[in-house]
Design an enzyme around this catalytic site. Structure first.
Site, PDB file in Angstrom:
ATOM      1  N   ASN A  80       0.971   5.085   1.658  1.00  0.00           N
ATOM      2  CA  ASN A  80       0.382   5.893   2.724  1.00  0.00           C
ATOM      3  C   ASN A  80       0.613   7.376   2.483  1.00  0.00           C
ATOM      4  O   ASN A  80       1.756   7.812   2.355  1.00  0.00           O
ATOM      5  CB  ASN A  80       1.012   5.520   4.067  1.00  0.00           C
ATOM      6  CG  ASN A  80       0.856   4.044   4.374  1.00  0.00           C
ATOM      7  OD1 ASN A  80      -0.207   3.598   4.779  1.00  0.00           O
ATOM      8  ND2 ASN A  80       1.906   3.264   4.141  1.00  0.00           N
ATOM      9  N   GLY A 111      -6.168   3.280   7.814  1.00  0.00           N
ATOM     10  CA  GLY A 111      -6.126   2.971   9.239  1.00  0.00           C
ATOM     11  C   GLY A 111      -5.964   1.497   9.543  1.00  0.00           C
ATOM     12  O   GLY A 111      -5.847   1.102  10.686  1.00  0.00           O
ATOM     13  N   ARG A 126       8.824  -3.991   8.882  1.00  0.00           N
ATOM     14  CA  ARG A 126       7.865  -4.431   9.891  1.00  0.00           C
ATOM     15  C   ARG A 126       7.696  -5.924   9.711  1.00  0.00           C
ATOM     16  O   ARG A 126       7.346  -6.386   8.627  1.00  0.00           O
ATOM     17  CB  ARG A 126       6.539  -3.701   9.682  1.00  0.00           C
ATOM     18  CG  ARG A 126       5.685  -3.771  10.892  1.00  0.00           C
ATOM     19  CD  ARG A 126       4.670  -2.672  11.025  1.00  0.00           C
ATOM     20  NE  ARG A 126       4.153  -2.056   9.830  1.00  0.00           N
ATOM     21  CZ  ARG A 126       3.029  -1.326   9.863  1.00  0.00           C
ATOM     22  NH1 ARG A 126       2.350  -1.186  10.979  1.00  0.00           N
ATOM     23  NH2 ARG A 126       2.589  -0.744   8.772  1.00  0.00           N
ATOM     24  N   GLU A 149       0.840  -1.202   0.000  1.00  0.00           N
ATOM     25  CA  GLU A 149       0.000   0.000   0.000  1.00  0.00           C
ATOM     26  C   GLU A 149       0.870   1.244   0.000  1.00  0.00           C
ATOM     27  O   GLU A 149       2.073   1.186   0.249  1.00  0.00           O
ATOM     28  CB  GLU A 149      -0.971   0.020   1.184  1.00  0.00           C
ATOM     29  CG  GLU A 149      -0.297   0.098   2.528  1.00  0.00           C
ATOM     30  CD  GLU A 149      -1.307   0.230   3.673  1.00  0.00           C
ATOM     31  OE1 GLU A 149      -2.508   0.381   3.411  1.00  0.00           O
ATOM     32  OE2 GLU A 149      -0.869   0.169   4.840  1.00  0.00           O
ATOM     33  N   SER A 178       3.733   6.378   9.751  1.00  0.00           N
ATOM     34  CA  SER A 178       4.361   6.322  11.073  1.00  0.00           C
ATOM     35  C   SER A 178       5.633   5.487  11.091  1.00  0.00           C
ATOM     36  O   SER A 178       6.048   4.920  10.081  1.00  0.00           O
ATOM     37  CB  SER A 178       3.355   5.772  12.081  1.00  0.00           C
ATOM     38  OG  SER A 178       2.942   4.500  11.679  1.00  0.00           O
TER      39      SER A 178
END
Lengths: 515, 515
Positions: free
Chosen positions: B156, B409, B491, B154, B161
């Protein structure tokens, strides 16, 4: 007179100002490693069973005013103090005489002395000693005086702590005083804030510099074949003030590129050894995480073994002895640790008697010795009848004194009117475990706000203690290889708290705003 | 084939090695601000009522192997991606067409669009927009391919963050791999560790650099008399990932000397305002802690308002509208936020249909556009009958897909065999809220060990997602003033966890070891 400075300080905070400051300080402390592991009073053991949590170190919201002349005098005298205590540690005979009285009443002193004697019998193999010292003072401000003078509270020769965290507090207060850039609004306005920041704090650089100097002075490996060299920090299990220590090891590894390992007291005998076949007695360290890569220890930095409670069995004394007889440079040696006992400070500060200062500081200018002597508050022995006993037992004079135990590690001071009754409750043979000291009178109207480790915010009357860091490397013949001072600690406690360890949350880390 | 690299990784740890690593990582994280405020699952609310506690961010003990070619391609394409999304945000007509389908089924999208329309009606006063983007990828490694390829998960455009914390993880792994100096023993030996460190991570420098560029481009105060200028971060109340954000504000205040204030969404209307009398509509900010020192806001950086849950009342939409109509440069604008919706990504990635890429990147080399297109996994619309619905409803083809909601989100992805049943449980009118995406196939045998925020240590099969940060400043006419990339996030989550926010402890921050 200093009182007007204190009586208008700190500026009062509106609820919004206090909310902003508290929240900023909380976050800043965590972001910048100005932290401690929380005590079980803050976080129950069960909640933090894996030991992952941290909280802000207890800090003041404002820096505290401190007389510039006192601060500068403390810095100016630090290298002289370093030399004094190095020279005392070299004079085994003098120390032995001081110890004599204590050894039969204080097991801890006695055991330390035995470690020294055992190693002395075998013969020391390392002539160098390293001191990482902190000399603690107050700004003595009696109501009758026109200005403050610098008075020493104590001199620490082992495990002098808070160098790592105190650098953070100075940075915090400097940042609050100057932010945002160009238009500071973090604090309310106050005349003391105009063009005035706490001095930059070099404690981490200075203390690590001392350890690095020792590491370099150790020379090459004494093992055959040669081993890689390292420094070890001897630490307590479950140390909550670990981040103070890690600030020094980070500086050593990142700036000086020296391997540093942490060893808890109970691990020493498992991970370090001295080879019987090598008369140089290098201290070998084998990291448990890498058992086929032994290191040779150049320097043993003690952040434990300063308190009787650190020795839980004969095995701990065996471990201390192992370190002492090794070729590693000790910070400190047993003799240097003993030189920091209250008894020595009392003998040096005794208003009458031999001039020990001049004999320990032979090359020093007499005016410097006089300035050093000026930092002493009168201290008295209680072994025999004399001025000390008189002052202690008379309720009127007792009011102006504090009774301190000989031992290191803090705790258990007896104050003022409690002294006569306390002494009378002890057999007279025990009295020599105590030293009577004239009370230093801190500025009477000092106030500040503390943020404790549990998040409580407390405004009140405070007493501040200034510590100045010094480091010295010397050989037992008295030759000095490195002598440096730098960095400071201001520890501020609530006035109703007579004694307190900072990490326990009874007192706070602070910085100085000079005036 | 990448499998051999993964199958021998990470090296196995003895109990002593694991103990050392876990304890080192725990302490390092706290010392260096690689931390989060603990969730109520880790610390019950009552224990941390003053909000003082922190714990390590969830991190992997080892960096994860990542194909060098994929990593370098992601970095090389970032400024092109920046430009693509800036240009999409400039094409209101195109975006409006994309939105049409969504607006009547998605309140959140609809409300955002209304904010844009309201401000458009009044007239925008700020032509500049700032993007702080993160493009997320996986190393697509199907069992049939001879090497991995880079596939986008994706893109962002709001509240990207973990830039602040990811810098810490790279530093942590770099330090572990090279310590102690000269003779690393923190990790067991492994061929991947030879002369190989995770790349230095510049995310904080890059992201702060973008904010500083916007601050500078804003120019002088539009107020009369002129006011001091600042940046504000719009944040959620009780943000647990605050230290990630503070890493950026520290860089802005310390390096760029720009005042930065944090404003929670519910405070916006109390502390910011636009003067009706000034047609330039400068956004004024009055710090509650210093009410007589108003600032003018050059740049509003949103670390909130990305999720429907951030808007709890009409007052929050009013606040968002206030920001949007002000002269402050928004990061992002409503249009830029909308350009990041899954629907846009699906339209761009649709295997057939118009060549949107070429029309949005007119000046770009066709080979670069082809490389960009290569990073897309096929994505499908479900509004009408067609390939998307076929693949989603057929259990065999569904097995190779994921169903993602349009909204920002995270959360609520539907995977593989669950897709047909899930879709059939919804009325067909709802289907347009979802996008079907071909599953990216991460390396099948990747493993790592994670240290969670509660201290639990977990070894297992993992999936890693690479995020690359970029920042771009443009005017609504399409002129680009600043376009930069730098810094990355890895991540890594347990393979049985399909979706997870890092801060919640379901997945971990990691760094890349390139091969």
């Amino acid at each position: 007179m200093a009182t007007p400075v204190y009586s208008s300080y700190p500026p009062s905070l509106s609820p919004a100002q206090e909310k902003f400051l508290v929240s900023t300080v909380k976050d800043w402390a965590i972001q910048n490693g100005l932290v401690v592991r929380p005590s079980p009073l803050v976080v129950p053991e069960g909640v933090n069973s894996k030991g992952v949590l941290a909280t802000n170190a207890p800090v003041t919201l404002f820096p505290s005013p401190f007389p510039r002349a006192c601060f500068e005098e403390a810095l100016a005298l630090q290298t002289v103090y370093n030399e004094l205590y190095a020279n005392i540690s070299c004079d085994e005979e003098w120390l032995c005489k001081i110890m004599e009285d204590l050894i039969d009443v204080d097991d801890f002193m006695s055991n330390l002395w035995k470690v020294h004697l055992a190693v002395k019998k075998e013969g020391y193999v390392q002539p160098l000693s390293l001191g990482l010292f902190r000399s603690d003072y107050m700004a003595h401000t009696p109501s009758t005086a026109s200005s403050s003078s610098l008075k020493q509270v104590e001199f620490n020769t082992i495990s002098s702590s808070f160098g790592g965290l105190s650098v953070g507090v100075s940075s915090l207060h400097r940042e609050l005083l100057s932010s945002p850039s160009g238009l500071p609004t973090s604090f309310p306005a106050h005349p003391l804030f105009d063009n005035n920041l706490p001095p930059e704090n070099t404690a981490v650089v200075t203390l690590s510099g001392g350890l690095a100097a020792a590491h370099a002075a150790y020379g090459s490996s004494k093992s055959s074949p040669a081993l890689p060299l390292c420094i070890i920090f001897i630490v307590q299990q479950g140390e909550r003030n670990i981040f103070d220590q890690l600030a020094l090891s980070r500086q050593l590894t990142q700036v000086h590129k020296i391997p540093v390992f942490r060893v808890t007291t109970n691990e020493i005998l498992d991970v370090t050894s001295i080879s019987d076949s090598n008369p140089n007695r290098p201290l070998l360290y084998t990291p448990p995480q890498s058992r086929d890569t032994p290191f040779e220890v150049t320097t043993v930095y003690l952040r434990a073994f300063y308190d009787p409670g650190d020795y839980t069995s004969a095995r701990d004394w065996e471990a201390r002895t192992l370190l002492e007889r090794s070729a590693a440079i000790k910070c400190p040696t047993v003799l240097n640790q003993l030189s920091g006992c209250k008894k020595v400070q009392q003998v040096l500060a005794e208003p009458s008697g031999p001039d020990h200062l001049s004999s320990f500081l032979k090359g020093a200018d007499p005016s410097v010795i006089a300035r050093l002597r000026n930092t002493f508050a009168p201290q008295y022995d209680l072994t025999s009848n004399g001025q000390g006993r008189e002052f202690a037992l008379n309720p009127t004079t007792a009011e102006n004194h504090v009774l301190k135990p000989q031992r290191e590690g803090g705790g258990n001071n007896i104050y003022k009117s409690a002294i006569p009754e306390f002494l009378r409750s002890l057999p007279e043979t025990e009295w020599k475990r105590w030293v009577l000291m004239e009370l230093i009178q801190p500025p009477p109207r000092a106030r500040n706000i503390a943020l404790r480790s549990d998040g409580e915010v407390i405004l009140g009357d405070v007493i501040s203690e200034l510590g100045v860091y010094g480091t010295i490397l010397w050989d037992q013949g008295g030759k000095i290889l490195h002598n440096d001072q730098g960095g400071y600690l201001l520890r501020t406690k609530g006035k109703d708290v007579n004694e307190g360890g900072v990490a326990a949350g009874f007192s706070s880390l602070d910085s100085v705003l000079l005036f």
